[in-house]
Design an enzyme around this catalytic site. Structure first.
Site, PDB file in Angstrom:
ATOM      1  CD  GLU A   1      -5.548  -7.732   1.964  1.00  0.00           C
ATOM      2  OE1 GLU A   1      -4.531  -7.281   2.526  1.00  0.00           O
ATOM      3  OE2 GLU A   1      -6.541  -7.024   1.690  1.00  0.00           O
TER       4      GLU A   1
ATOM      5  CD  GLU B   1      -0.448  -2.358   0.542  1.00  0.00           C
ATOM      6  OE1 GLU B   1      -1.108  -1.402   0.978  1.00  0.00           O
ATOM      7  OE2 GLU B   1      -0.893  -3.525   0.486  1.00  0.00           O
TER       8      GLU B   1
END
Length: 418
Positions: A222, A333
């Site tokens: 990520e 997120e």
């Protein structure tokens, strides 16, 4: 857009005891008023001393000796550490190694022009790290004291795994592709400074490289930007990386807070604050990131902007990702802790819904993937999903200028998101 990382369009926990000359000195507390006797006070003081010792032992592993230290305008200390002394080489399988040879870049990926690395606040000092070193944001005792757990400092919670359930406190608005073998992903990510309402919440925008199931064997890589008061102690958006090979349980971490990611560039400090950021109705800025698997050595490389090779995740860290990814995901997120009994007002992206469009809603643009033959190609089957669309939503599109893109985000708590 300039060939730099930015696009310009038409941001002390109270420690109740202190260590002074090897003695633990605590505020005087009346046993009558506190309900605790002297024995309990001594026990609690001993616990705090043990915690402080654990913190200092951990800091010795994280903070390596510096050739030079640079003070950033936001208060960060950036240590210039010899490249072969970075935390990554503490890993049992990496100890004693040198950084890998340069990777083979994907075909169809243009590199050239001015390489701009001054997108981080620490560069405003005018100082830089010498060749042969890498810049590392120094971790402080205060950073670790803010963490909910010293043992899990620098790690995401395991609740991140379940993206398909409304019961999770992690909420997403994402575009994704699946059903094929993927060897990389690229996107330009709009950078904002979203409000994070509570210290243990965060807001991020990133690329996920995913393989394995959404169970204990999940592998992810990520990278993107995040606002995390718990991790960094402020509300600046910061460039970050992450990885795990067992669904965030015992492996992986943010940035260089454990052995794993090997940094090779001396211009970018992972975890340092990004500047400038986008403004509502004003200038828009984005960072371009490419993550791909080097066909020569199998490592997963991270490139920033127009050719800056930040570093790589060695293939030996992974199980499923030693071969390829099965899903690529892009988007935002947040954590919704419901601290006051309501949905959080932590913002995602710009804090505005996708329908407001350019200059107001946050975006990802030029979404691409790397295929089995190391070609960078447009997406053909992008799907979008918002698991709490009344709080944060997403709208996809495609055009000749931005290729595959989407707008996403939202304010969190509102009349439709109580």
């Amino acid at each position: 857009m300039a060939s730099s990382s930015c696009r310009i369009s038409p941001i002390v926990p109270l420690f109740i005891c202190s260590l002074v000359v090897s003695s633990l000195v605590c505020p005087a507390v009346s046993s009558e008023s506190s309900g605790r006797g002297p024995a309990n006070q001594t026990f609690l003081a001993g616990q705090e001393l043990q915690k402080l010792r654990r913190i200092r032992e951990r800091l010795k592993k994280i903070n390596k000796p510096a050739v030079k230290t640079i003070k950033s305008v936001d208060g960060d200390l950036i240590d210039c550490v010899l490249i072969d002394q970075q935390p990554s080489f503490d890993h049992p399988q990496l100890r004693g190694q040198k950084p890998s040879d340069l990777p083979e870049r994907p075909r169809g990926h243009e590199v050239g022009g001015l390489v701009e690395a001054s997108f981080q606040l620490w560069h405003l000092s005018g100082e830089s790290c010498p060749e042969g070193t890498i810049p590392i944001r120094r971790t402080s005792e205060e950073d670790m004291l803010r963490a909910s757990s010293v043992a899990r400092f620098g790690r995401k919670t395991m609740k991140d795994v379940r993206r398909d359930t409304t019961g999770s406190d992690h909420e997403h608005a994402v575009g994704y592709v699946s059903g094929d073998e993927y060897y990389g992903a690229k996107a330009s990510i709009n950078v904002w400074s979203p409000l994070v309402a509570y210290p243990y919440e965060f807001s991020l925008s990133q690329i996920w490289v995913i393989s394995g199931s959404f169970g204990d064997d999940l592998n992810t890589i990520e990278a993107g930007w995040q606002v995390s008061p718990e991790l960094y102690g402020d509300n600046y958006p910061r460039f970050f990386t992450y990885w795990t090979t067992d669904a965030y349980q015992t492996t992986g971490c943010y940035n260089l807070l454990c052995s794993g990611f090997i940094q090779t560039d001396n211009r970018i400090a992972i975890g340092a604050a990004i500047s400038p950021t986008s403004s509502y109705g004003g200038g828009q800025f984005d960072i371009s990131l490419l993550i791909w698997k080097d066909p020569k050595h199998g490592n997963w490389w991270l490139e920033f902007g127009s050719g800056i090779l930040v570093g790589y995740w060695p293939s030996i860290l992974f199980t499923h990702l030693r071969d390829h990814a099965s899903m690529m995901q892009f988007g935002g997120e947040i954590v919704n802790s419901r601290s006051d009994g309501f949905h959080t007002s932590t913002q995602m992206g710009s804090g505005h819904f996708a329908g407001e469009g350019f200059g107001r809603a946050s975006y990802f643009r030029n979404l691409q993937v790397v295929d089995w033959d190391n070609n960078l190609i447009p997406l053909s089957n992008l799907r979008v999903l918002a698991d709490h669309p009344n709080c944060y939503d997403i709208q996809g599109g495609i055009n000749n200028v931005w290729g595959n893109y989407f707008y996403y985000g939202g304010p969190g708590r509102n009349v439709r998101c109580p």
